[in-house]
Design an enzyme around this catalytic site. Structure first.
Site, PDB file in Angstrom:
ATOM      1  N   ASP A  35     -18.741 -56.477  23.576  1.00 13.38           N
ATOM      2  CA  ASP A  35     -19.068 -55.390  22.902  1.00 13.38           C
ATOM      3  C   ASP A  35     -19.388 -54.051  23.801  1.00 13.38           C
ATOM      4  O   ASP A  35     -19.330 -53.990  24.883  1.00 13.38           O
ATOM      5  CB  ASP A  35     -20.820 -55.578  22.638  1.00 13.38           C
ATOM      6  CG  ASP A  35     -21.172 -55.226  21.327  1.00 13.38           C
ATOM      7  OD1 ASP A  35     -21.303 -55.704  20.035  1.00 13.38           O
ATOM      8  OD2 ASP A  35     -21.583 -53.873  21.301  1.00 13.38           O
ATOM      9  N   ASP A  49     -15.382 -50.691  25.010  1.00  8.42           N
ATOM     10  CA  ASP A  49     -15.088 -50.255  23.772  1.00  8.42           C
ATOM     11  C   ASP A  49     -13.741 -50.563  23.311  1.00  8.42           C
ATOM     12  O   ASP A  49     -12.878 -50.901  24.269  1.00  8.42           O
ATOM     13  CB  ASP A  49     -15.098 -48.593  23.862  1.00  8.42           C
ATOM     14  CG  ASP A  49     -15.217 -47.736  22.430  1.00  8.42           C
ATOM     15  OD1 ASP A  49     -16.288 -47.691  22.194  1.00  8.42           O
ATOM     16  OD2 ASP A  49     -14.056 -47.833  21.932  1.00  8.42           O
ATOM     17  N   SER A  73     -20.115 -51.001  10.883  1.00  7.21           N
ATOM     18  CA  SER A  73     -20.574 -51.577   9.709  1.00  7.21           C
ATOM     19  C   SER A  73     -21.057 -51.258   8.699  1.00  7.21           C
ATOM     20  O   SER A  73     -21.466 -51.886   7.564  1.00  7.21           O
ATOM     21  CB  SER A  73     -21.348 -53.113  10.281  1.00  7.21           C
ATOM     22  OG  SER A  73     -22.628 -52.505  10.986  1.00  7.21           O
ATOM     23  N   SER A 109     -14.767 -57.400   4.556  1.00  9.75           N
ATOM     24  CA  SER A 109     -16.004 -56.955   4.188  1.00  9.75           C
ATOM     25  C   SER A 109     -15.545 -57.201   2.523  1.00  9.75           C
ATOM     26  O   SER A 109     -14.776 -56.689   2.143  1.00  9.75           O
ATOM     27  CB  SER A 109     -16.433 -55.591   4.495  1.00  9.75           C
ATOM     28  OG  SER A 109     -17.566 -55.402   3.716  1.00  9.75           O
ATOM     29  N   HIS A 111     -16.759 -54.804   0.688  1.00 14.03           N
ATOM     30  CA  HIS A 111     -16.388 -53.399   0.510  1.00 14.03           C
ATOM     31  C   HIS A 111     -14.858 -52.994   0.415  1.00 14.03           C
ATOM     32  O   HIS A 111     -14.754 -51.967   0.012  1.00 14.03           O
ATOM     33  CB  HIS A 111     -17.188 -52.621   1.502  1.00 14.03           C
ATOM     34  CG  HIS A 111     -18.857 -52.795   1.304  1.00 14.03           C
ATOM     35  ND1 HIS A 111     -19.383 -52.446   0.328  1.00 14.03           N
ATOM     36  CD2 HIS A 111     -19.812 -53.379   2.109  1.00 14.03           C
ATOM     37  CE1 HIS A 111     -20.652 -52.689   0.273  1.00 14.03           C
ATOM     38  NE2 HIS A 111     -20.767 -53.513   1.492  1.00 14.03           N
ATOM     39  N   TYR A 142     -15.397 -47.016   5.243  1.00 17.01           N
ATOM     40  CA  TYR A 142     -15.687 -48.336   5.975  1.00 17.01           C
ATOM     41  C   TYR A 142     -14.843 -49.370   5.113  1.00 17.01           C
ATOM     42  O   TYR A 142     -14.171 -50.226   5.935  1.00 17.01           O
ATOM     43  CB  TYR A 142     -17.112 -48.611   5.841  1.00 17.01           C
ATOM     44  CG  TYR A 142     -17.564 -49.999   6.054  1.00 17.01           C
ATOM     45  CD1 TYR A 142     -17.237 -50.562   7.467  1.00 17.01           C
ATOM     46  CD2 TYR A 142     -18.037 -50.898   5.224  1.00 17.01           C
ATOM     47  CE1 TYR A 142     -17.553 -51.961   7.659  1.00 17.01           C
ATOM     48  CE2 TYR A 142     -18.441 -52.220   5.339  1.00 17.01           C
ATOM     49  CZ  TYR A 142     -18.244 -52.686   6.729  1.00 17.01           C
ATOM     50  OH  TYR A 142     -18.499 -54.127   6.712  1.00 17.01           O
ATOM     51  N   LYS A 146     -11.485 -51.850   6.343  1.00 14.52           N
ATOM     52  CA  LYS A 146     -11.379 -53.303   6.285  1.00 14.52           C
ATOM     53  C   LYS A 146     -10.292 -53.811   5.626  1.00 14.52           C
ATOM     54  O   LYS A 146      -9.274 -54.807   5.935  1.00 14.52           O
ATOM     55  CB  LYS A 146     -12.613 -54.023   5.613  1.00 14.52           C
ATOM     56  CG  LYS A 146     -13.998 -53.730   6.236  1.00 14.52           C
ATOM     57  CD  LYS A 146     -13.884 -54.299   7.868  1.00 14.52           C
ATOM     58  CE  LYS A 146     -15.189 -54.414   8.580  1.00 14.52           C
ATOM     59  NZ  LYS A 146     -15.007 -54.908   9.807  1.00 14.52           N
ATOM     60  N   SER A 171     -23.022 -60.860   2.591  1.00 12.76           N
ATOM     61  CA  SER A 171     -24.071 -60.555   3.291  1.00 12.76           C
ATOM     62  C   SER A 171     -24.632 -61.702   4.190  1.00 12.76           C
ATOM     63  O   SER A 171     -25.098 -62.537   3.965  1.00 12.76           O
ATOM     64  CB  SER A 171     -25.364 -60.106   2.411  1.00 12.76           C
ATOM     65  OG  SER A 171     -24.940 -59.006   1.671  1.00 12.76           O
ATOM     66  N   ARG A 180     -28.827 -58.098  -5.344  1.00 14.06           N
ATOM     67  CA  ARG A 180     -27.412 -58.184  -5.336  1.00 14.06           C
ATOM     68  C   ARG A 180     -26.972 -59.307  -4.327  1.00 14.06           C
ATOM     69  O   ARG A 180     -26.108 -59.983  -4.579  1.00 14.06           O
ATOM     70  CB  ARG A 180     -26.916 -56.845  -4.811  1.00 14.06           C
ATOM     71  CG  ARG A 180     -25.318 -56.760  -4.490  1.00 14.06           C
ATOM     72  CD  ARG A 180     -24.961 -55.384  -4.212  1.00 14.06           C
ATOM     73  NE  ARG A 180     -23.759 -55.385  -3.394  1.00 14.06           N
ATOM     74  CZ  ARG A 180     -23.478 -55.510  -2.015  1.00 14.06           C
ATOM     75  NH1 ARG A 180     -24.709 -55.447  -1.372  1.00 14.06           N
ATOM     76  NH2 ARG A 180     -22.352 -55.468  -1.633  1.00 14.06           N
TER      77      ARG A 180
HETATM   78  N1  LIG Z   1     -23.437 -58.770   8.554  1.00 15.56           N
HETATM   79  C1  LIG Z   1     -22.804 -58.856   7.112  1.00 15.56           C
HETATM   80  O1  LIG Z   1     -23.492 -59.276   6.058  1.00 15.56           O
HETATM   81  C2  LIG Z   1     -21.505 -58.112   7.093  1.00 15.56           C
HETATM   82  C3  LIG Z   1     -21.136 -57.933   5.722  1.00 15.56           C
HETATM   83  C4  LIG Z   1     -19.667 -57.638   5.683  1.00 15.56           C
HETATM   84  C5  LIG Z   1     -18.914 -57.385   6.872  1.00 15.56           C
HETATM   85  N2  LIG Z   1     -19.370 -57.302   8.023  1.00 15.56           N
HETATM   86  C6  LIG Z   1     -18.444 -57.196   9.131  1.00 15.56           C
HETATM   87  O2  LIG Z   1     -18.945 -58.114  10.155  1.00 15.56           O
HETATM   88  C7  LIG Z   1     -18.975 -57.609  11.420  1.00 15.56           C
HETATM   89  C8  LIG Z   1     -20.256 -57.773  12.108  1.00 15.56           C
HETATM   90  O3  LIG Z   1     -21.286 -57.241  11.282  1.00 15.56           O
HETATM   91  P1  LIG Z   1     -22.767 -57.019  12.041  1.00 15.56           P
HETATM   92  O4  LIG Z   1     -23.630 -57.028  10.622  1.00 15.56           O
HETATM   93  O5  LIG Z   1     -23.043 -58.014  12.948  1.00 15.56           O
HETATM   94  O6  LIG Z   1     -22.698 -55.480  12.525  1.00 15.56           O
HETATM   95  P2  LIG Z   1     -23.526 -54.811  13.655  1.00 15.56           P
HETATM   96  O7  LIG Z   1     -23.526 -53.398  13.209  1.00 15.56           O
HETATM   97  O8  LIG Z   1     -24.764 -55.611  13.804  1.00 15.56           O
HETATM   98  O9  LIG Z   1     -22.545 -55.254  14.844  1.00 15.56           O
HETATM   99  C9  LIG Z   1     -21.493 -54.509  15.010  1.00 15.56           C
HETATM  100  C10 LIG Z   1     -21.154 -54.601  16.675  1.00 15.56           C
HETATM  101  O10 LIG Z   1     -19.983 -54.033  16.945  1.00 15.56           O
HETATM  102  C11 LIG Z   1     -20.097 -53.257  18.071  1.00 15.56           C
HETATM  103  N3  LIG Z   1     -19.256 -52.164  18.298  1.00 15.56           N
HETATM  104  C12 LIG Z   1     -19.169 -51.295  16.972  1.00 15.56           C
HETATM  105  N4  LIG Z   1     -18.155 -50.213  17.596  1.00 15.56           N
HETATM  106  C13 LIG Z   1     -17.549 -50.586  18.700  1.00 15.56           C
HETATM  107  C14 LIG Z   1     -16.566 -50.118  19.532  1.00 15.56           C
HETATM  108  N5  LIG Z   1     -15.791 -49.120  19.070  1.00 15.56           N
HETATM  109  N6  LIG Z   1     -16.113 -51.122  20.620  1.00 15.56           N
HETATM  110  C15 LIG Z   1     -16.812 -52.106  21.057  1.00 15.56           C
HETATM  111  N7  LIG Z   1     -17.894 -52.540  19.975  1.00 15.56           N
HETATM  112  C16 LIG Z   1     -18.278 -51.892  19.173  1.00 15.56           C
HETATM  113  C17 LIG Z   1     -21.560 -52.587  18.115  1.00 15.56           C
HETATM  114  O11 LIG Z   1     -22.237 -52.251  19.346  1.00 15.56           O
HETATM  115  C18 LIG Z   1     -22.221 -53.932  17.332  1.00 15.56           C
HETATM  116  O12 LIG Z   1     -22.813 -54.644  18.465  1.00 15.56           O
HETATM  117  C19 LIG Z   1     -18.721 -56.113  11.287  1.00 15.56           C
HETATM  118  O13 LIG Z   1     -17.185 -55.937  11.445  1.00 15.56           O
HETATM  119  C20 LIG Z   1     -18.875 -55.861   9.785  1.00 15.56           C
HETATM  120  O14 LIG Z   1     -18.329 -54.763   9.286  1.00 15.56           O
HETATM  121  C21 LIG Z   1     -20.725 -57.787   8.248  1.00 15.56           C
END
Ligand SMILES: NC(=O)c1ccc[n+]([C@@H]2O[C@H](COP(=O)([O-])OP(=O)(O)OC[C@H]3O[C@@H](n4cnc5c(N)ncnc54)[C@H](O)[C@@H]3O)[C@@H](O)[C@H]2O)c1
Length: 273
Positions: A35, A49, A73, A109, A111, A142, A146, A171, A180
């Site tokens: 992360d 990163d 996200s 996602s 989305h 966003y 995806k 979700s 939703r």
């Molecule tokens: N949680 C959900 O319900 C949901 C729904 C649809 C899609 N998603 C996708 O699932 C994944 C996880 O979702 P989440 O809810 O845990 O999101 P989150 O935002 O809680 O976690 C994302 C993590 O990615 C890390 N991150 C962001 N940019 C980065 C970079 N450039 N380099 C390294 N690390 C980076 C952040 O520090 C964070 O810890 C995401 O890709 C999100 O788009 C989640």
């Protein structure tokens, strides 16, 4: 393909990453965590990163598979989405290609298809679900990222033989918190079941699945997820009465309720500052 054991989990500090860090080891995986943020209590986690190609090369070395959750996200200015989600996902796939990693599970996602009209009143027995081949209709930059990630994964399968299961997650939170979400909620336990199925199913090539529990008010077709061996055990229905009492039923005349992507469809775009 032998069952993967060592799995790189990107986005491990995030909401879903934290849940999956707790749940996936029970399936026998050794997780390597990555992360951009340090993770408390995980001194071996890689803090890097997705723009750091050298760090990614190091991170994918000798892993059997990758679960790619890292990225922005929510909606954000295009430049930020471009760097983290579009270029970042490309950087990770390039590192995977160079290292010969055979399987990626990509967190896509709802989305990516957020402007798909939601199915009419649910639950309706036999109501038509959003099909697997519904056209892409991203609802945000966003969602667009995806959509890009899905196509990138498809390209890397056709061209380089890297398999991907792209999961259009609904979700994934401990509990649904909106009406939703009753239709697209994926319990954390079902999330882990689906990731395990996506890591272990044979010959997935490039496969897109919708990611949710077996909700009574389900909006989409879970057949491609089930074909991987995923058997969801949870249903959001026990949360329905309380959420509907608090928030009311979805209103077909409210634009925030008209589409799969919910309020992401009506949010004004966020422009760079
Ligand atoms: N949680 C959900 O319900 C949901 C729904 C649809 C899609 N998603 C996708 O699932 C994944 C996880 O979702 P989440 O809810 O845990 O999101 P989150 O935002 O809680 O976690 C994302 C993590 O990615 C890390 N991150 C962001 N940019 C980065 C970079 N450039 N380099 C390294 N690390 C980076 C952040 O520090 C964070 O810890 C995401 O890709 C999100 O788009 C989640």
């Amino acid at each position: 393909m032998p069952a993967p054991r060592t799995v790189l989990l990107t986005g491990a500090a995030g909401g879903m990453g934290t849940l999956m860090r707790e749940l996936l080891p029970a399936y026998g995986y050794q997780l390597r965590l990555l992360d951009q943020l340090p993770i408390e209590g995980e001194p071996d986690a890689i803090t890097a990163d997705l723009s750091d190609r050298d760090a990614l090369r190091e991170a994918v070395r000798d892993v059997d598979a990758i679960i790619h959750l890292a990225g922005i996200s929510l909606e954000a200015p295009f430049e930020k989405i471009l760097r983290a989600n579009i270029e970042g996902t490309y950087n990770l796939y390039e590192a995977a290609r160079e290292a010969g990693v055979r399987r990626v599970v990509f967190a896509s996602s709802n989305h990516a298809v957020g402007f798909t009209p939601r199915p009419a009143e649910t639950p309706v027995p036999g109501a038509s679900l959003i099909p697997l081949d519904t056209p892409r209709r991203p609802d945000t930059f966003y969602g667009l990222s995806k959509s890009f990630g899905e196509d990138l994964a498809s390209l890397y399968w056709d061209k380089h033989g890297i398999e991907t299961v792209a999961i259009r997650i609904g979700s994934c939170f401990p509990e649904p918190t909106t009406v939703r979400m009753l239709s697209i909620w994926m319990s954390p336990a079902d999330g882990a079941r689906l990731l395990h199925a996506a890591l272990t199913a044979e010959n997935v090539g490039y496969t897109m699945v919708y990611g949710s529990s077996a909700n009574t008010r389900l909006w989409w077709d879970l057949s491609s997820a089930r074909a991987l061996g995923y058997e969801p055990r949870d249903d959001s229905e026990p949360y329905a009465a309380k959420l509907i009492a608090e928030q009311g039923e979805l209103d077909p005349d409210n634009p925030d309720h008209a589409y799969l992507g919910g309020a992401f469809c009506t949010n004004p775009p966020i422009w760079p500052r």
